[in-house]
Write a protein that holds these residues in place. Structure first.
Motif, PDB file in Angstrom:
ATOM      1  N   ASN A 158       0.907  -1.150  -0.104  1.00 47.89           N
ATOM      2  CA  ASN A 158       0.106   0.241  -0.007  1.00 47.89           C
ATOM      3  C   ASN A 158       0.901   1.249   0.083  1.00 47.89           C
ATOM      4  O   ASN A 158       0.396   2.455  -0.374  1.00 47.89           O
ATOM      5  N   ASN A 159       2.094   1.106   0.430  1.00 44.28           N
ATOM      6  CA  ASN A 159       2.938   2.318   0.454  1.00 44.28           C
ATOM      7  C   ASN A 159       3.723   2.761  -0.868  1.00 44.28           C
ATOM      8  O   ASN A 159       4.391   3.488  -0.831  1.00 44.28           O
ATOM      9  N   ILE A 160       3.483   1.918  -1.630  1.00 45.47           N
ATOM     10  CA  ILE A 160       4.247   1.923  -3.105  1.00 45.47           C
ATOM     11  C   ILE A 160       3.802   3.099  -3.766  1.00 45.47           C
ATOM     12  O   ILE A 160       2.583   3.174  -3.984  1.00 45.47           O
ATOM     13  N   VAL A 161       4.768   3.918  -4.344  1.00 46.10           N
ATOM     14  CA  VAL A 161       4.399   5.331  -4.919  1.00 46.10           C
ATOM     15  C   VAL A 161       4.882   5.082  -6.455  1.00 46.10           C
ATOM     16  O   VAL A 161       6.181   4.866  -6.394  1.00 46.10           O
ATOM     17  N   THR A 162       4.115   4.891  -7.377  1.00 40.55           N
ATOM     18  CA  THR A 162       4.568   4.673  -8.743  1.00 40.55           C
ATOM     19  C   THR A 162       3.583   5.220  -9.671  1.00 40.55           C
ATOM     20  O   THR A 162       2.449   5.581  -9.445  1.00 40.55           O
ATOM     21  N   PHE A 163       4.415   5.477 -10.660  1.00 42.95           N
ATOM     22  CA  PHE A 163       3.459   6.002 -12.149  1.00 42.95           C
ATOM     23  C   PHE A 163       3.792   4.766 -13.125  1.00 42.95           C
ATOM     24  O   PHE A 163       3.443   4.952 -14.160  1.00 42.95           O
ATOM     25  N   GLN A 164       3.899   3.569 -12.565  1.00 43.55           N
ATOM     26  CA  GLN A 164       4.043   2.477 -13.466  1.00 43.55           C
ATOM     27  C   GLN A 164       5.272   2.569 -14.422  1.00 43.55           C
ATOM     28  O   GLN A 164       5.169   2.293 -15.533  1.00 43.55           O
ATOM     29  N   GLU A 165       6.147   3.334 -13.952  1.00 46.31           N
ATOM     30  CA  GLU A 165       7.509   3.851 -14.649  1.00 46.31           C
ATOM     31  C   GLU A 165       8.530   2.611 -14.906  1.00 46.31           C
ATOM     32  O   GLU A 165       8.283   1.312 -14.250  1.00 46.31           O
ATOM     33  N   GLY A 166       9.545   2.671 -15.659  1.00 43.52           N
ATOM     34  CA  GLY A 166      10.661   1.882 -15.652  1.00 43.52           C
ATOM     35  C   GLY A 166      10.372   0.815 -16.876  1.00 43.52           C
ATOM     36  O   GLY A 166       9.490   0.813 -17.869  1.00 43.52           O
ATOM     37  N   ASN A 167      11.310  -0.146 -16.970  1.00 44.00           N
ATOM     38  CA  ASN A 167      11.150  -1.092 -18.106  1.00 44.00           C
ATOM     39  C   ASN A 167      11.453  -0.484 -19.334  1.00 44.00           C
ATOM     40  O   ASN A 167      10.715  -0.650 -20.351  1.00 44.00           O
ATOM     41  N   THR A 168      12.409   0.450 -19.328  1.00 41.55           N
ATOM     42  CA  THR A 168      12.465   1.236 -20.358  1.00 41.55           C
ATOM     43  C   THR A 168      13.239   0.491 -21.793  1.00 41.55           C
ATOM     44  O   THR A 168      13.932  -0.592 -21.251  1.00 41.55           O
ATOM     45  N   PRO A 169      12.957   0.899 -22.907  1.00 48.09           N
ATOM     46  CA  PRO A 169      13.505   0.099 -23.940  1.00 48.09           C
ATOM     47  C   PRO A 169      14.950   0.113 -24.316  1.00 48.09           C
ATOM     48  O   PRO A 169      15.620   0.887 -23.622  1.00 48.09           O
ATOM     49  N   LEU A 170      15.224  -0.982 -24.482  1.00 42.66           N
ATOM     50  CA  LEU A 170      16.764  -1.192 -24.910  1.00 42.66           C
ATOM     51  C   LEU A 170      16.972  -1.351 -26.457  1.00 42.66           C
ATOM     52  O   LEU A 170      16.363  -2.219 -27.095  1.00 42.66           O
TER      53      LEU A 170
END
Ligand SMILES: *Cc1c(COP(=O)(O)O)cnc(C)c1O
Length: 332
Positions: free
Chosen positions: A14-26
Motif C-alpha cells: 500500500n505504500n508503493i508510490v509509482t507511475f508504472q515507470e521503468g522497463n525502459t526500451p533497450l
C-alpha cells in the motif's frame, strides 16, 4: 520497475508510490566508429530522467515511515523526480537549489507543487544548508539516502532481463554522485549472488574533464578531494566536485575491473549532435556518457557486448541546447 518488487525493501504494498515507470526500451545503436551498442532509454521516464527509479523507492519508504515533510537539494533532475513522487504521495516537499539553477528545471519542480528555496553561493553551500535543515525533516537526498540506490539498482535487473538474463561485458555509465553507477553495482552483484547471471559487467564511469574527482582518485593515489577545483562544463548534471560516495564508486569500479574515462565539452557536443540526428532527444549531460562510450569502444573487440544509457531528456535543458544549435558553425 516494480516487476522486481521481491528485491525492493518496501514492506507494505500500500505504500508503493509509482507511475508504472521503468522497463525502459533497450535499443541497438551504431556509433560513429561503427561499433554496435545497446542503449537503455532512461530519458523516457515520467519526469524525464532515470532519477525516477530512485525517487519511486525513496518516497515509498518515506510514506511507509509516515514522514510528514521531506527536503532535498538538487541542481535539477533529482529535485524534479523527488518533487513529482512527493506530490503523488501527498507529502509536502521543499527543494533547495543553487541560486543560478537553470529556469526549465525550476519550473518543473515548482509545477509539482514543491516549495523552492534558493541558496546563495555554490552547489556545496546548497548541500550544506539542506543537511542543516534536515535535522527537522526527512532528508530525501539522492546521494546519502540508501533507498535511492535500491531504486536505481532496477536498471541492472532490467538490462539483464532484456539481454536474456545475461550481463553485458561492459557497461558505460555517468559518474557524478554515482547514483546509477552504485545502483548498477548493487543490482548486478545481487544477480551474481543469486546465480541468475554468471559475472559482473565491467563498469566504466564517464566524467567531464572539467570536473573529474573520481578520475583523479582512481588514477592518482595522492589526490585530495578537498583541494580539488573544478571548472564549468556543459555536462552540468555530472559536475559534482565532492561526491560523498567517492570511495564506494572507486571500489565498485575496481572490483569489476572497470575504468574511469574523461570527455571534453567539444566531444560531448559532437556526441549530442550525432545522437540527435538518429532521432533521440537527450540532454547534453546525457551526451557526456555517449562521448565516453564512443572513445572507450574505439579499441574494443567487436564481439564484446557493450551497454550504456540515455540518462535524461533533451526537454530538460532547452537553454543549453539552443546554445549548441547556435554554434553549428563552430568546428569541433
Ligand atoms: C543525475 C544524472 C546523471 C549522473 O548521476 P550521478 O548520480 O550524479 O552520478 C547523469 N545524467 C543525468 C541526466 C542525470 O540527471
Amino acid at each position: 520497475m516494480w516487476r522486481y518488487r521481491g528485491v525492493i525493501p518496501i514492506i507494505n504494498d500500500n505504500n508503493i508510490v509509482t507511475f508504472q515507470e521503468g522497463n525502459t526500451p533497450l535499443t541497438e545503436v551504431i556509433l560513429p566508429n561503427n561499433k554496435l551498442v545497446w542503449i537503455k532509454q532512461d530519458h523516457l521516464f515520467p519526469t524525464g530522467s532515470y532519477k525516477d527509479r530512485g525517487a519511486s523507492v525513496l518516497i515509498s519508504k518515506a510514506k511507509e515511515l509516515g514522514v510528514s515533510k521531506i527536503i532535498q537539494d538538487s541542481s535539477g533532475n533529482a529535485g524534479a523526480a523527488i518533487a513529482a513522487y512527493a506530490a503523488a504521495a501527498n507529502i509536502p516537499c521543499e527543494i533547495y537549489l543553487p541560486e543560478e539553477t537553470s529556469l526549465s528545471k525550476i519550473v518543473q519542480i515548482e509545477a509539482y507543487g514543491a516549495k523552492i528555496i534558493k541558496v546563495p553561493g555554490s552547489r556545496k553551500d546548497t548541500a550544506k544548508r539542506a543537511l542543516m535543515e534536515s535535522q527537522n525533516s526527512y532528508y530525501a537526498s539522492h546521494s546519502y539516502n540508501p533507498y535511492f540506490f535500491q531504486g536505481t539498482k532496477t536498471f541492472a535487473y532490467e538490462l539483464a532481463e532484456q539481454l536474456n538474463w545475461n550481463a553485458p561485458d561492459i557497461l558505460v555509465i555517468p559518474a557524478g554522485n554515482g547514483t546509477l553507477l552504485l545502483g548498477c553495482y548493487i543490482g548486478f552483484h545481487e544477480l551474481v549472488q543469486q546465480k541468475i547471471i554468471q559475472k559482473m559487467p565491467k563498469l566504466v564511469a564517464v566524467q567531464s574533464e572539467k570536473c573529474s574527482p573520481l578520475f583523479h582518485y582512481f588514477h592518482d593515489q595522492n589526490f585530495n578531494m578537498n583541494l580539488y577545483e573544478p571548472s564549468e562544463t556543459i555536462a552540468e548534471g555530472i559536475a559534482i566536485p565532492n561526491p560523498v560516495r567517492l570511495s564506494q564508486m572507486f571500489q565498485a569500479i575496481k572490483k569489476t575491473g572497470g575504468d574511469v574515462v574523461l570527455v571534453s565539452d567539444s566531444e560531448i557536443i559532437e556526441a549530442w549532435k550525432y545522437i540527435s540526428r538518429l532521432g533521440y532527444f537527450i540532454e547534453p549531460t546525457s551526451a557526456a556518457t555517449i562521448a565516453g562510450l564512443i572513445n572507450y569502444s574505439n579499441n574494443l573487440d567487436p564481439n564484446l557486448k557493450i551497454a550504456s544509457v540515455f540518462t535524461g531528456s533533451g526537454l530538460k535543458s532547452i537553454d543549453k541546447i539552443q546554445k549548441i544549435l547556435g554554434q553549428t558553425n563552430i568546428k569541433l
